[in-house]
Design a protein around this motif. Structure first.
Motif, PDB file in Angstrom:
ATOM      1  N   LYS A 442      14.863  -0.374   5.073  1.00 24.33           N
ATOM      2  CA  LYS A 442      15.313   1.006   5.036  1.00 24.33           C
ATOM      3  C   LYS A 442      15.290   1.514   3.591  1.00 24.33           C
ATOM      4  O   LYS A 442      15.935   0.967   2.704  1.00 24.33           O
ATOM      5  CB  LYS A 442      16.723   1.122   5.604  1.00 24.33           C
ATOM      6  N   GLY A 443      14.489   2.536   3.355  1.00 23.39           N
ATOM      7  CA  GLY A 443      14.377   3.123   2.022  1.00 23.39           C
ATOM      8  C   GLY A 443      13.414   2.419   1.099  1.00 23.39           C
ATOM      9  O   GLY A 443      13.143   2.905   0.000  1.00 23.39           O
ATOM     10  N   LEU A 444      12.871   1.256   1.492  1.00 25.91           N
ATOM     11  CA  LEU A 444      11.967   0.485   0.634  1.00 25.91           C
ATOM     12  C   LEU A 444      10.577   0.458   1.245  1.00 25.91           C
ATOM     13  O   LEU A 444      10.399   0.063   2.399  1.00 25.91           O
ATOM     14  CB  LEU A 444      12.486  -0.942   0.466  1.00 25.91           C
ATOM     15  N   SER A 445       9.577   0.873   0.467  1.00 23.58           N
ATOM     16  CA  SER A 445       8.191   0.886   0.950  1.00 23.58           C
ATOM     17  C   SER A 445       7.264   0.299  -0.102  1.00 23.58           C
ATOM     18  O   SER A 445       7.535   0.360  -1.307  1.00 23.58           O
ATOM     19  CB  SER A 445       7.750   2.314   1.296  1.00 23.58           C
ATOM     20  N   TYR A 446       6.164  -0.268   0.376  1.00 24.10           N
ATOM     21  CA  TYR A 446       5.134  -0.860  -0.491  1.00 24.10           C
ATOM     22  C   TYR A 446       3.809  -0.165  -0.199  1.00 24.10           C
ATOM     23  O   TYR A 446       3.459   0.074   0.954  1.00 24.10           O
ATOM     24  CB  TYR A 446       5.010  -2.358  -0.222  1.00 24.10           C
ATOM     25  N   ARG A 447       3.088   0.172  -1.258  1.00 29.26           N
ATOM     26  CA  ARG A 447       1.803   0.844  -1.098  1.00 29.26           C
ATOM     27  C   ARG A 447       0.776   0.185  -2.012  1.00 29.26           C
ATOM     28  O   ARG A 447       1.054  -0.071  -3.193  1.00 29.26           O
ATOM     29  CB  ARG A 447       1.919   2.329  -1.450  1.00 29.26           C
ATOM     30  N   VAL A 448      -0.400  -0.078  -1.465  1.00 32.05           N
ATOM     31  CA  VAL A 448      -1.519  -0.568  -2.249  1.00 32.05           C
ATOM     32  C   VAL A 448      -2.691   0.376  -2.025  1.00 32.05           C
ATOM     33  O   VAL A 448      -2.957   0.802  -0.893  1.00 32.05           O
ATOM     34  CB  VAL A 448      -1.898  -2.033  -1.857  1.00 32.05           C
ATOM     35  N   GLN A 449      -3.353   0.742  -3.132  1.00 30.87           N
ATOM     36  CA  GLN A 449      -4.454   1.711  -3.048  1.00 30.87           C
ATOM     37  C   GLN A 449      -5.604   1.285  -3.944  1.00 30.87           C
ATOM     38  O   GLN A 449      -5.399   0.880  -5.090  1.00 30.87           O
ATOM     39  CB  GLN A 449      -3.968   3.105  -3.467  1.00 30.87           C
ATOM     40  N   TYR A 450      -6.798   1.367  -3.382  1.00 29.56           N
ATOM     41  CA  TYR A 450      -8.025   1.109  -4.136  1.00 29.56           C
ATOM     42  C   TYR A 450      -8.784   2.429  -4.265  1.00 29.56           C
ATOM     43  O   TYR A 450      -9.073   3.087  -3.256  1.00 29.56           O
ATOM     44  CB  TYR A 450      -8.904   0.072  -3.421  1.00 29.56           C
TER      45      TYR A 450
END
Length: 636
Positions: A442-450
Motif C-alpha cells: 500500500k503506497g509503495l510502487s516499483y517502476r522500471v523503464q527502458y
C-alpha cells in the motif's frame, strides 16, 4: 465531389487571405476581478498563433491582431477569451482560480499536488495549446509561462525556438533539458504538437536539482497523450493557411538608386567618366528589380492530424498520424514532417501494469543555404534582372545559365543562390520506451523503464556548374558569380541513445502529516557517429550526377565516433504537515565517463521550505481572501 472539395479549398484560402489582411489594434488594462488591482505579466496571445505580449507594470497592454479571438492567461487565474470585432480598448478582469491548487502536476520522477509545491513550476495543459498552428512543439511555450523567454531562432520553417528559462545561465549552451515521457531529449522538433497532453516547466534550483547539472538551464517536462477508458474517440484536425514577411523592406527603385550613387560618388576621382557612362547605360536598360519581392513569397502551410484513443478496464491505446508541410517566406525554404505515434498500456492484474510508446518522424527541410544574410538582398542592384536576356533559352544548360549576374554589386544574384543548389536535410528519428510498474505494498510502487532514441541525419548540397553572361557595361568583379565545375557535399550522422531507469515511489499519510518519497537509479549510454564527404567535377548537372561517385576530383572525407555513459543515483522527500508547512529535499549523484577517473562524480542537493499562510487561523480571521489569494512563503 472532388470539384466541390476543390471549390471549398479555394474559398477557404481566399477567405484566409482576406482575413489575414485586416489588422486590429487593441489596448487596455488587465486587473484582478475581486480587488481591481492591476496584474503584471499577464500573457496575452492571439488564439491559434504565437503572436502575443504581456502586461506592463501598470497592467496595460497593446497588441495588433488579425484573428477574432485573444486569450488572457495568468498563473492562479482563470483564462479569459475575448472576441475582437474591431480596434479599440478592451479592459479585462481575471477571476482567481482556486481549483488550480488541487491540480496534480508532473515534477520529474513523480507527481505532486500543485498546492504542495515549494519549487517554481509552470504548468501548461492541452487546452492551453489546442489549435495552435506551429510546426515545432517548442513554439507552444510562447507566452504560456512566466519567466520563460521564447523567440524564433530564425525564419526557417520548423526551426527550434530559442527557449530561455529565467535568463542566461552560462556563456555556452543555455538550452533547457527536455524530458518526454521520462526520456531525455536535446530538442522536440520530431514531436508532433498535436500529441502533447501537457507541459511542465521547472524553473528554479529546487525544482531542477533532481536532474543534476543538466537541469541548470531549466527543465521542460512533456507528457504525451495516452489511451482513455470509455468509448473510442477519433479526432481529425486539419488546417491550411498562408504567410508572408511581416514587413517588407523598403527597397530603392532604379531611379532612386541611380541618383543616390551618382551623388555619393560625385567627388570620387576613381569614379571615372567611363564608369559613369557604363553605370548610366545600366540604368537606361530599364530594369527595376525589387530583390526583396523576388526572394520572398506568400507561402502555403498545411497540417493534418488524425488520432484514435480508446480503452477498457484493462487496456488503453492511442494511435496518431500527423503531417505538416510548411513553406518558408523565403523562396525554396520548406519543412515537411510525417509522424507516427503508438501508445499502449495494459493492466495484467490489480498490481502489475506494462506499457510501451513508439514515436517515429521523417523530416525533410531546406534552408536558405548560400544566402547567409539579408545583406546579399540589400546589396543587389535594381538594374540587374532576375533572368538574363542575353542568354538564349534554347542553349544548352539554360536552366542553370539563365540567371543574370549583378553588374554593380559585388555579391551574386540572390535568386540564383536560392534556386541553383540541390540542397536538403533528411532526418529519420525513432524514439520510445517500454515500462513495467508493480504495486508492492500500500503506497509503495516499483517502476522500471527502458528508453531509446535513434536519429539518422543526412545532409546533401549539390552546386551545379554554370556560366554567367556579362554585358559590356559590367563594373564589378566576375568572381563568385559562376562555377566551372560541380560541387557536392554529403554528410551523414547517426545518434543512438538508450537509458534504463529503476524507481521506487512511496506515499503515505499519518496524523496531520503527508509523506511522499522517491529513490531511483538510472543508467544512460549515448553514441554518435558521423562521416562527412566532399567531391567535385561531375560530367553534368542532371540528377544522376548528384551522387559522390559521379564526381571525379577533390576527394575530402572525415568522420568520427563518440561514446559516453552516465550512472546516476537520486532521491526526493516531500513532506507536508497540516497542509501548512511544506518541505522538499532533493539529491542526485551523477557519474559521467566524460571525465577522468577520480573526477567523474558530481553531487546536486537542494532543500526548499514552504509556509501556506492562508491555512493559518490568524489569516482566516483577517477576512482578506479577496485581497490576498493563497499566499505561500518559500525558502529555497
Amino acid at each position: 465531389m472532388s470539384k466541390h472539395l476543390f471549390s471549398l479549398l479555394c474559398l477557404l484560402l481566399t477567405c484566409t487571405y482576406l482575413w489575414a489582411q485586416e489588422t486590429k489594434k487593441i489596448t487596455g488594462t488587465v486587473s484582478d476581478a475581486a480587488t481591481g488591482e492591476a496584474l503584471i505579466g499577464v500573457s496575452i496571445v492571439e488564439e491559434g498563433t504565437t503572436n502575443g505580449t504581456i502586461t506592463d507594470f501598470d497592467g496595460k497592454y497593446s497588441l495588433e491582431v488579425t484573428s477574432g479571438k485573444v486569450q488572457f492567461s495568468y498563473i492562479g487565474y482563470k483564462t479569459e477569451t475575448l472576441t475582437i470585432v474591431k480596434s479599440g480598448v478592451y479592459d479585462v478582469k481575471l477571476a482567481s482560480d482556486n481549483e488550480q491548487l488541487d491540480e496534480v502536476v508532473v515534477i520529474g520522477y513523480g507527481t505532486q499536488k500543485k498546492s504542495d509545491l515549494t519549487g517554481s513550476l509552470a504548468s501548461i495543459s492541452s487546452k492551453d495549446i489546442k489549435n495552435y498552428a506551429v510546426s515545432n512543439a517548442s513554439e507552444l511555450l510562447t507566452g504560456k509561462a512566466a519567466g520563460v523567454f521564447v523567440a524564433a531562432s530564425s525564419g526557417q520553417p520548423g526551426a527550434d525556438a530559442v527557449v530561455r528559462v529565467r535568463g542566461l545561465g552560462t556563456v555556452n549552451d543555455n538550452n533547457p533539458l527536455y524530458v518526454v515521457d521520462g526520456q531525455f531529449m536535446d530538442n522536440i522538433s520530431s514531436l508532433n504538437p498535436a500529441d502533447i497532453e501537457r507541459i511542465e516547466v521547472l524553473k528554479d534550483a529546487s525544482a531542477c536539482a533532481i536532474y543534476g547539472s543538466r537541469g541548470s538551464n531549466g527543465v521542460i517536462l512533456v507528457t504525451t497523450k495516452g489511451g482513455v477508458k470509455g468509448e473510442t474517440t477519433v479526432t481529425l484536425d486539419a488546417y491550411v493557411g498562408i504567410k508572408n514577411s511581416y514587413k517588407a523592406l523598403d527597397m530603392m527603385n532604379s531611379e532612386q538608386f541611380y541618383n543616390f550613387i551618382m551623388e555619393a560618388y560625385k567627388e570620387d576621382p576613381t569614379f571615372t567618366t567611363e564608369k559613369k557612362e557604363k553605370f548610366t547605360n545600366q540604368y537606361k536598360k530599364g530594369y527595376d528589380t525589387n530583390w526583396w519581392d523576388e526572394v520572398t513569397r506568400t507561402a502555403f502551410t498545411q497540417n493534418y492530424n488524425v488520432s484514435i484513443r480508446k480503452g477498457t478496464d484493462k487496456s488503453r491505446t492511442s494511435i496518431s498520424l500527423g503531417y505538416i508541410g510548411d513553406e518558408g517566406s523565403i523562396i525554396t525554404t520548406e519543412f515537411n514532417r510525417l509522424s507516427l505515434r503508438l501508445n499502449q498500456e495494459y493492466d495484467i492484474n490489480d498490481y502489475i501494469t506494462v506499457g510501451a510508446t513508439l514515436n517515429g518522424a521523417k523530416i525533410r527541410q531546406r534552408d536558405t543555404g548560400a544566402l547567409s544574410s539579408f545583406d546579399l538582398i540589400l546589396k543587389a542592384d535594381p538594374f540587374t534582372p532576375v533572368i538574363n536576356p542575353l542568354v538564349d533559352p534554347s542553349s544548352s544548360n539554360y536552366e542553370y545559365n539563365k540567371y543574370a549576374p549583378t553588374e554593380w554589386s559585388f555579391d551574386p544574384n540572390p535568386v540564383a543562390l536560392l534556386e541553383l543548389p540541390d540542397r536538403y536535410n533528411d532526418k529519420l528519428n525513432l524514439f520510445g520506451n517500454v515500462f513495467a510498474q508493480v504495486k508492492l505494498l500500500k503506497g509503495l510502487s516499483y517502476r522500471v523503464q527502458y528508453s531509446f532514441e535513434r536519429n539518422h541525419d543526412v545532409f546533401k548540397n549539390f552546386n551545379p556548374a554554370y556560366e554567367s553572361t556579362f554585358s559590356e557595361d559590367n563594373l564589378t568583379t566576375t568572381s563568385g558569380k559562376y562555377l566551372t565545375e560541380t560541387q557536392l557535399t554529403n554528410n551523414s550522422s547517426v545518434v543512438s541513445n538508450y537509458s534504463v531507469e529503476q524507481r521506487l515511489n512511496y506515499n503515505t499519510s499519518f496524523g496531520r502529516s503527508t509523506l511522499d518519497a522517491m529513490v531511483a537509479m538510472t543508467y544512460e549510454k549515448n553514441t554518435s557517429e558521423g562521416i562527412n564527404a566532399f567531391k567535385r567535377g561531375a560530367l553534368g548537372n542532371d540528377e544522376i550526377y548528384h551522387v559522390l561517385d559521379a564526381q571525379t576530383v577533390g576527394d575530402q572525407t572525415s568522420g568520427g565516433k563518440e561514446t559516453s555513459a552516465m550512472l546516476s543515483y537520486l532521491g526526493r522527500i516531500n513532506y507536508s504537515y497540516d497542509d501548512r508547512y511544506l518541505a522538499t529535499i532533493n539529491f542526485r549523484a551523477d557519474g559521467s565517463s566524460r571525465f577522468a577517473k577520480g573526477n567523474r562524480w558530481g553531487y546536486f542537493p537542494s532543500v526548499s521550505l514552504g509556509w501556506r499562510i492562508n491555512n493559518e487561523q490568524f489569516f482566516k480571521n483577517l477576512n482578506i481572501d479577496n485581497v490576498i489569494s493563497n499566499p505561500l512563503a518559500e525558502l529555497n
